[in-house]
Design a protein around this motif. Structure first.
Motif, PDB file in Angstrom:
ATOM      1  N   ALA A 260       0.827  -1.208   0.000  1.00  0.00           N
ATOM      2  CA  ALA A 260       0.000   0.000   0.000  1.00  0.00           C
ATOM      3  C   ALA A 260       0.858   1.253   0.000  1.00  0.00           C
ATOM      4  N   LEU A 261       1.929   1.247   0.804  1.00  0.00           N
ATOM      5  CA  LEU A 261       2.817   2.412   0.851  1.00  0.00           C
ATOM      6  C   LEU A 261       3.553   2.606  -0.466  1.00  0.00           C
ATOM      7  N   LYS A 262       3.991   1.520  -1.092  1.00  0.00           N
ATOM      8  CA  LYS A 262       4.664   1.618  -2.389  1.00  0.00           C
ATOM      9  C   LYS A 262       3.708   2.152  -3.456  1.00  0.00           C
ATOM     10  N   CYS A 263       2.453   1.680  -3.411  1.00  0.00           N
ATOM     11  CA  CYS A 263       1.462   2.145  -4.377  1.00  0.00           C
ATOM     12  C   CYS A 263       1.158   3.631  -4.182  1.00  0.00           C
ATOM     13  N   LEU A 264       1.110   4.065  -2.944  1.00  0.00           N
ATOM     14  CA  LEU A 264       0.915   5.487  -2.684  1.00  0.00           C
ATOM     15  C   LEU A 264       2.074   6.317  -3.210  1.00  0.00           C
ATOM     16  N   GLN A 265       3.268   5.795  -3.070  1.00  0.00           N
ATOM     17  CA  GLN A 265       4.437   6.510  -3.573  1.00  0.00           C
ATOM     18  C   GLN A 265       4.378   6.650  -5.094  1.00  0.00           C
ATOM     19  N   VAL A 266       3.885   5.608  -5.766  1.00  0.00           N
ATOM     20  CA  VAL A 266       3.707   5.685  -7.213  1.00  0.00           C
ATOM     21  C   VAL A 266       2.597   6.675  -7.554  1.00  0.00           C
ATOM     22  N   LEU A 267       1.596   6.718  -6.705  1.00  0.00           N
ATOM     23  CA  LEU A 267       0.442   7.583  -6.957  1.00  0.00           C
ATOM     24  C   LEU A 267       0.808   9.063  -6.884  1.00  0.00           C
ATOM     25  N   ILE A 268       1.780   9.419  -6.056  1.00  0.00           N
ATOM     26  CA  ILE A 268       2.199  10.825  -5.982  1.00  0.00           C
ATOM     27  C   ILE A 268       3.365  11.100  -6.930  1.00  0.00           C
ATOM     28  N   LEU A 269       3.575  10.159  -7.860  1.00  0.00           N
ATOM     29  CA  LEU A 269       4.584  10.306  -8.906  1.00  0.00           C
ATOM     30  C   LEU A 269       5.999  10.447  -8.338  1.00  0.00           C
ATOM     31  N   GLN A 270       6.285   9.718  -7.264  1.00  0.00           N
ATOM     32  CA  GLN A 270       7.618   9.732  -6.654  1.00  0.00           C
ATOM     33  C   GLN A 270       8.189   8.320  -6.553  1.00  0.00           C
ATOM     34  N   CYS A 271       7.889   7.503  -7.553  1.00  0.00           N
ATOM     35  CA  CYS A 271       8.342   6.114  -7.531  1.00  0.00           C
ATOM     36  C   CYS A 271       9.862   6.049  -7.679  1.00  0.00           C
ATOM     37  N   ASP A 272      10.467   5.173  -6.903  1.00  0.00           N
ATOM     38  CA  ASP A 272      11.929   5.032  -6.942  1.00  0.00           C
ATOM     39  C   ASP A 272      12.348   3.680  -7.514  1.00  0.00           C
ATOM     40  N   CYS A 273      11.478   3.046  -8.283  1.00  0.00           N
ATOM     41  CA  CYS A 273      11.824   1.763  -8.885  1.00  0.00           C
ATOM     42  C   CYS A 273      12.790   1.998 -10.042  1.00  0.00           C
ATOM     43  N   PRO A 274      13.516   0.948 -10.468  1.00  0.00           N
ATOM     44  CA  PRO A 274      14.538   1.129 -11.517  1.00  0.00           C
ATOM     45  C   PRO A 274      13.981   1.412 -12.900  1.00  0.00           C
ATOM     46  N   GLU A 275      12.642   1.258 -13.119  1.00  0.00           N
ATOM     47  CA  GLU A 275      12.072   1.517 -14.436  1.00  0.00           C
ATOM     48  C   GLU A 275      12.135   3.007 -14.775  1.00  0.00           C
ATOM     49  N   HIS A 276      12.112   3.272 -16.076  1.00  0.00           N
ATOM     50  CA  HIS A 276      12.173   4.660 -16.542  1.00  0.00           C
ATOM     51  C   HIS A 276      10.821   5.332 -16.356  1.00  0.00           C
ATOM     52  N   HIS A 277      10.816   6.523 -15.783  1.00  0.00           N
ATOM     53  CA  HIS A 277       9.587   7.275 -15.557  1.00  0.00           C
ATOM     54  C   HIS A 277       9.694   8.632 -16.229  1.00  0.00           C
ATOM     55  N   ARG A 278       8.554   9.122 -16.649  1.00  0.00           N
ATOM     56  CA  ARG A 278       8.521  10.436 -17.282  1.00  0.00           C
ATOM     57  C   ARG A 278       8.738  11.515 -16.230  1.00  0.00           C
ATOM     58  N   LEU A 279       9.693  12.405 -16.500  1.00  0.00           N
ATOM     59  CA  LEU A 279       9.987  13.493 -15.584  1.00  0.00           C
ATOM     60  C   LEU A 279       8.997  14.623 -15.792  1.00  0.00           C
ATOM     61  N   LEU A 280       8.544  15.210 -14.693  1.00  0.00           N
ATOM     62  CA  LEU A 280       7.582  16.304 -14.749  1.00  0.00           C
ATOM     63  C   LEU A 280       8.317  17.626 -14.865  1.00  0.00           C
ATOM     64  N   ASP A 281       7.757  18.509 -15.653  1.00  0.00           N
ATOM     65  CA  ASP A 281       8.329  19.853 -15.716  1.00  0.00           C
ATOM     66  C   ASP A 281       7.794  20.693 -14.573  1.00  0.00           C
ATOM     67  N   THR A 282       8.154  21.968 -14.554  1.00  0.00           N
ATOM     68  CA  THR A 282       7.791  22.836 -13.434  1.00  0.00           C
ATOM     69  C   THR A 282       6.288  23.012 -13.320  1.00  0.00           C
ATOM     70  N   VAL A 283       5.632  23.227 -14.464  1.00  0.00           N
ATOM     71  CA  VAL A 283       4.177  23.445 -14.452  1.00  0.00           C
ATOM     72  C   VAL A 283       3.452  22.191 -13.980  1.00  0.00           C
ATOM     73  N   GLU A 284       3.871  21.038 -14.469  1.00  0.00           N
ATOM     74  CA  GLU A 284       3.229  19.793 -14.087  1.00  0.00           C
ATOM     75  C   GLU A 284       3.463  19.474 -12.608  1.00  0.00           C
ATOM     76  N   THR A 285       4.670  19.786 -12.152  1.00  0.00           N
ATOM     77  CA  THR A 285       4.944  19.551 -10.731  1.00  0.00           C
ATOM     78  C   THR A 285       4.081  20.442  -9.863  1.00  0.00           C
ATOM     79  N   ARG A 286       3.936  21.699 -10.284  1.00  0.00           N
ATOM     80  CA  ARG A 286       3.079  22.626  -9.521  1.00  0.00           C
ATOM     81  C   ARG A 286       1.640  22.154  -9.540  1.00  0.00           C
ATOM     82  N   GLN A 287       1.176  21.618 -10.673  1.00  0.00           N
ATOM     83  CA  GLN A 287      -0.192  21.125 -10.783  1.00  0.00           C
ATOM     84  C   GLN A 287      -0.418  19.957  -9.818  1.00  0.00           C
ATOM     85  N   CYS A 288       0.542  19.048  -9.776  1.00  0.00           N
ATOM     86  CA  CYS A 288       0.418  17.923  -8.830  1.00  0.00           C
ATOM     87  C   CYS A 288       0.471  18.408  -7.387  1.00  0.00           C
ATOM     88  N   GLY A 289       1.306  19.411  -7.130  1.00  0.00           N
ATOM     89  CA  GLY A 289       1.371  19.947  -5.783  1.00  0.00           C
ATOM     90  C   GLY A 289       0.071  20.565  -5.346  1.00  0.00           C
TER      91      GLY A 289
END
Length: 1110
Positions: A175-204
């Motif tokens: 559950a904690l790992k899934c929550l971490q993925v849900l807030i777009l802060q996953c630390d798994c070795p797979e490649h993830h799309r990086l958020l730009d400033t606007v997208e990060t602010r939107q998620c915030g």
């Protein structure tokens, strides 16, 4: 490898399974579809993704209750499809997200999640995790829109409830790992799309609505206890600081305007859920987060697992790096948590803390433009204020954390620590806190009781283990009142050294010297702090984050150390009452008071006060060693004023003080470049001897001068003797003058002196020192030169001696003992050997220096043998034993002295305290040695044996078993050297009593167990049985006496007797007997008998060993 690579082929194989599952929703149909999916390639499955997912989604949407096994199979099949394909449509992603979340919710919606099986919950969480990873490109951002806020909030609440309420660790972690993925802060070795400033602010902006709930729930998970496992705590801490840094990031908040965007009409209800991160909201949220961060930091800093503490360090680093402005109220808690882990027991945590602290220390200002030193100084002041209370209330682990925080704050302040120290209030609170924390436990009576007895085994260099312990700084283990864990004391040492390293040395030394002089309550603690301050000021043994601005010069260190040493060695602080002395002419205890009592006005010293004084002296001695370590060879300039008082304490009778002083001397040797303590003493013996000579003239005011000489003798070698010969004469003169008052202290140094002479010039009994052998060779050479003009040849002497021995043996055999004694007296008047010596008396070789000293010492001791003080008599007996050993090669001087000492020694043996009797029997060792020396001079030996016989018989018959054992050993030596002279006396006076004692004791030893071999009675039986055979042979006993011995010893051949006694009894029968009849009388059957393992006999078997003869 897949069989069907094209969509057409894949559709043909998958269609029947999908149709069947749509018609009938069963677990078997789901498994059939799952099996068909295994033979379809990923590319073909990607084209048919929605087609294959339809029957599975239809199964989940079908109204009515469903079996958990069916739902679990469906979700597993969906997970399998999503793990190999990508979700490229926004609607499909949102619908799948909602459908999977509904699998966890309860039908009523009041108690999410639903009470499902743990397997199903874990399967759904894993499916959500795979779904988030399968979103293609920007499609993932469609979940993070204001319109999807309810769906996102529902998923967050479900996962938080599972993480908080479930007991299974796997579900919590998932559950904690899934929550971490849900807030777009996953630390798994797979490649993830990086958020730009606007997208990060939107998620915030979006997750700001969930921040209160997420932070509170995660704080409960983090502080849920250690039973849930460290991995759950680590994941919760990581999720906490990622969520907080996403919402409270300084970069985002700096771009947010004060004016809120007015939502459109159709989104008016959704806009109520969206939070505007304005200044007011940030301040309110930061205040609430400060409470949670403080709670999390307190719990995690004390967690037993190092990975949890490491994650706490990461939390501090992350928030300080990204949220230092928004979380201004939490900066104190964050720094407190960080510096508290600087001295963590884990090396990984320590290194990470040092790395982060160095990066923070480079920043001159932090939140609200306040200097970092201001924040830390406030924390330091509040901590110093609470430190005494915390030391009283916390356990050792809590105290360790508190002191780690104090040390970390000082390290982080660095040179800015003077900001705190220049404030009188801050310095006063900090110093008083250290005084209270370092308070020693002085209730242990063993410290006062442990004494250093006698010189044996204490001469020469300390052992290697002692030296190693001293070099490691662990000379004496101290017991403190407020803590037990040794790590806490090491932390306090580091605190003091960091203060000395960064602080104003003159200010600190002056302040703590004031506390040292202010009260005896603070004296020990202040001395410990001063020792560590000097060590830290020199940069030795101190761990710091960055270097100081200015280095303390050697001259400044030397001046400061000199002033401290003057205070340490002042008479009021150096000569303290450490024991109740018994010096005096009466046997009653007479208390001697020093110039400074532990407690002013105390009418008599107590155990606590003497214990406190002992520790104060030890701490001051350790300080001398620290100062020598700091100055190195420069400390040689201070030896003239320091070495004499240290040697005084090395000769102290209190064991702890003596050991500490010896350790200090070892430190001085290493620091000043001396190879050994002998070199240290010999190189500085000139002013040491001068100080002893001066103080011996003022014994009433300087009563410890003899201790210095005693310590010099104990820790040096024979090369010292010529240097201290005059001082030894002064000691003997002082003893002649003050024997009524100071006899015991002078006898202590004399005992050490003669023990040193034995070690230097006599190795062991029967093996002479090379120097002594040279002396003996020179003496024999001179005698040969003197006898060159004589007409008496060795052959004539041997013939004459043969006839003289024959006449004496014949008279003894006839029982004409008085005539023999008269003849001995006549022969003693003109003895042949003394006559030769008298002819060359004028040219006789003088006594060596060491022998002359031993003779002078023995002369004094003979007079003191009759002293009324038991303590003096015991010391005199010890000294006499060593003196005789030194003089054993100089008979012309030893024998007259022994003749003078004998009457008083006999008195000590018969009518004295039992302890003195035991000491007198130690002198019987010397008597035995004298017999060995005199065995070639019967004219002297036989009269002495005649005089000693009555007392020896008394010891053998009517005395303590220990005394009997010792006297029997002397008897064996006398028999070996005197032979026929003792035959009749032994047969009449001793043998009946010894035989009767052995017969009486035999049943006792036969019934005794294995513990009996450790008793004194067993040792006496063993010694008599081992010695009887040689006595019978050397005395040439008659048949009746031999039969009496045989009758007595045959009892001990029983298999019931201890094995050692059997062997000793067998040894008697293996000797050549005087009469062959003894063999015939006790000749056993020729069979071999093995005694049973338990030492007893078996029924029906003989109880005697068959081969005890021959």
């Amino acid at each position: 490898m897949a069989v069907f690579d094209t969509p057409k082929e894949a559709f043909g194989i998958l269609r029947p399974a999908c149709v069947q599952l749509t018609k009938v929703q069963t677990t078997e149909n789901v498994e059939r579809l799952q099996a068909q999916l295994q033979v379809v390639s990923d590319s073909a499955l990607q084209e048919l993704q929605e087609y294959v997912l339809f029957p599975l989604r239809f199964t989940l949407k079908t109204p009515g209750p469903k079996r958990e096994s069916l739902v679990q199979s469906v979700v597993q099949c969906i997970t399998s499809i999503l793990s190999t394909t990508c979700v490229k449509k926004q609607d499909l992603l949102q619908e799948l997200f909602s459908e999977l979340c509904l699998c966890l919710s309860s039908p009523s919606g009041l108690q999410p999640p639903a009470p499902l099986s743990e397997e199903l919950k874990l399967t759904v969480i894993q499916a959500l995790h795979v779904l988030m990873h399968s979103a293609y490109g920007d499609i993932i951002l469609t979940l993070y829109q204001p319109s999807t806020l309810p769906h996102l909030g529902f998923a967050v609440s479900l996962l938080l409830a599972l993480a908080e309420q479930e007991k299974a660790k796997q579900i919590k972690l998932a559950a904690l790992k899934c929550l971490q993925v849900l807030i777009l802060q996953c630390d798994c070795p797979e490649h993830h799309r990086l958020l730009d400033t606007v997208e990060t602010r939107q998620c915030g902006n979006l997750f700001a609505s969930f921040l209160p709930g997420i932070s509170i729930a995660l704080s409960r998970v983090i502080t849920g206890g250690i039973k849930q496992g460290h991995m759950v705590t680590v994941s919760a801490i990581k999720l906490f600081y990622h969520t907080v840094s996403l919402v409270m990031a300084d970069e985002q908040l700096a771009t947010i305007t004060k004016d809120e965007e007015k939502p459109s009409v159709e989104q008016s209800r959704l806009s109520e859920l969206v939070v505007h991160r304005g200044p007011d909201w940030v301040k309110i949220t930061a205040d609430k987060l400060s409470l949670l961060i403080h709670k999390i930091a307190e719990f995690a800093s004390l967690h037993p697992h190092w990975k949890v503490r490491m994650e706490l360090v990461e939390l501090v680093h992350h928030l300080m790096l990204k949220c230092s402005l928004s979380l201004v109220e939490s900066v104190g808690h964050l720094l407190k948590a960080l510096v508290g882990l600087v001295n963590d027991e884990s090396n990984e945590v320590q290194s990470k803390c040092h790395e982060i602290l160095r990066s923070i220390a480079e920043l001159r200002t932090v939140a609200e433009n306040r200097a970092l030193a201001d924040i830390l100084s406030e924390n330091l002041h509040s901590l110093a204020t609470a430190l005494p209370r915390l030391m009283n209330s916390q356990d050792d682990q809590g105290k360790f954390s508190t002191l780690s925080l104090l040390l970390g704050s000082l390290k982080l302040l660095g040179p800015k620590v003077n900001i705190v120290l220049n404030s009188a209030a801050h310095l006063q609170r900090l110093s008083k806190a250290l005084m209270q924390v370092l308070e020693l436990d002085v209730a242990d009576v063993k410290i006062v009781e442990e004494r250093r007895w006698g010189p044996e085994g204490s001469l020469g260099e300390p052992s290697d283990s002692l030296q190693h312990g001293l070099r490691e700084g662990k000379c004496q283990k101290k017991h403190f009142r407020f803590f037990i864990d040794e790590r806490i004391f090491l932390l306090i040492q580091q605190v003091c050294r960091v203060l000395g390293y960064y602080g104003n040395l003159y200010l600190l030394v002056d302040h703590f010297m004031g506390l040292y002089s202010e009260s005896v309550v603070y004296r020990k603690q202040a001395a410990m702090v001063l020792n560590e301050l000097i060590t830290g000021a020199a940069g030795l043994g101190v761990d710091v984050l960055h270097k100081r601005e200015t280095t303390v010069s050697t001259e400044d260190l030397k001046g400061t150390i000199t002033s401290i040493l003057e205070e340490y060695t002042d008479q009021a602080n150096w000569y303290l009452t450490t024991s109740i002395d018994t010096e005096g002419t009466s046997d009653e205890l007479t208390v001697k008071y020093s110039r400074a009592h532990a407690i002013p006005g105390d009418p008599c010293p107590t155990i606590r006060s003497m214990n406190s004084n002992i520790w104060q002296i030890c701490i001051q001695l350790e300080g001398v060693g620290c100062f020598a370590y700091v100055l190195g060879k420069e400390f040689r300039l201070l030896l003239a004023s320091v070495l004499y008082p240290v040697l005084e304490k090395a000769g102290d009778s209190t064991l702890l003080i003596s050991q500490t002083a010896i350790g200090t001397m070892v430190d001085v040797c290493h620091a000043c470049g001396y190879d050994s303590m002998q070199n240290l003493i010999n190189a500085n013996s000139d002013y040491l001897v001068n100080g002893i000579s001066l103080n011996l003239r003022r014994v009433a005011h300087q009563p410890h001068a003899s201790r210095v000489l005693e310590a010099m003798l104990r820790h040096s070698d024979a090369s010292l003797l010529p240097l201290v010969e005059d001082v030894i004469r002064d000691v003997l003169s002082a003893l002649d003058q003050f024997y009524d008052d100071r006899a015991s202290s002078f006898l202590g140094v004399l005992s050490t002196l003669v023990a040193a002479l034995v070690q230097w010039f006599v190795v062991v009994k029967g093996k002479e020192h090379p120097q002594e052998q040279n002396i003996e060779q020179q003496s024999s050479t001179s005698c040969q030169k003197q006898g060159k003009g004589s007409v008496i040849t060795p052959m004539v002497q041997e013939v004459e001696q043969f006839f003289l021995d024959y006449i004496k043996q014949k008279q003894i055999a006839e029982g004409n003992l008085p005539a023999m004694e008269e003849e001995e007296e006549e022969v003693q008047v003109p003895p042949p050997e003394p006559e030769m010596n008298d002819t060359g008396a004028e040219g006789e070789t003088p006594l060596p220096a060491h022998a002359q000293i031993a003779k002078d010492v023995m002369e004094r001791c003979i007079h003191l043998l009759s002293d009324k003080s038991l303590r003096v008599r015991l010391k005199v007996l010890d000294v006499l034993e060593f003196c005789v050993t030194v003089l054993h090669l100089h008979e012309n001087h030893l024998l007259p002295m022994a003749h003078r000492a004998w009457p008083v020694l006999v008195t000590r043996l018969i009518n004295d305290d039992p302890l003195a009797v035991l000491r007198a029997f130690k002198v019987l060792d010397v008597l035995e040695f004298c017999v060995t020396v005199l065995h070639l001079h019967e004219n002297h030996l036989l009269p002495m044996a005649h005089r000693a016989w009555p007392v020896l018989v008394t010891r053998l018959i009517n005395d303590d078993p220990l005394a009997v054992l010792r006297a029997f050993k002397v008897l064996c030596t006398l028999a070996e050297k005197c032979g026929d002279f003792l035959r009749r006396r032994f047969s009449k006076d001793v043998l009946p009593k010894l035989a009767g004692s052995l017969v009486t004791q035999a049943p006792v030893s036969a019934r005794a167990g294995p513990v009996y071999s450790h008793t004194l009675a067993f040792k006496l039986q063993l010694a008599v049985l081992q010695g009887l055979g040689s006595l019978c042979e050397k005395l040439d006993l008659g048949e009746s006496d031999l039969n009496k011995v045989a009758d007595t010893c045959v009892i001990y051949l029983s298999a019931k007797q201890p094995v050692k006694l059997q062997e000793a009894a067998r040894s008697i029968f293996t000797l050549k007997p005087a009469e062959e009849g003894v063999h015939e009388r006790y000749l056993p059957p020729r069979v071999k008998y093995e005694s049973p393992p338990n030492g007893g006999s078996r029924r029906g078997q003989p109880i005697y060993s068959a081969e005890f003869i021959f």
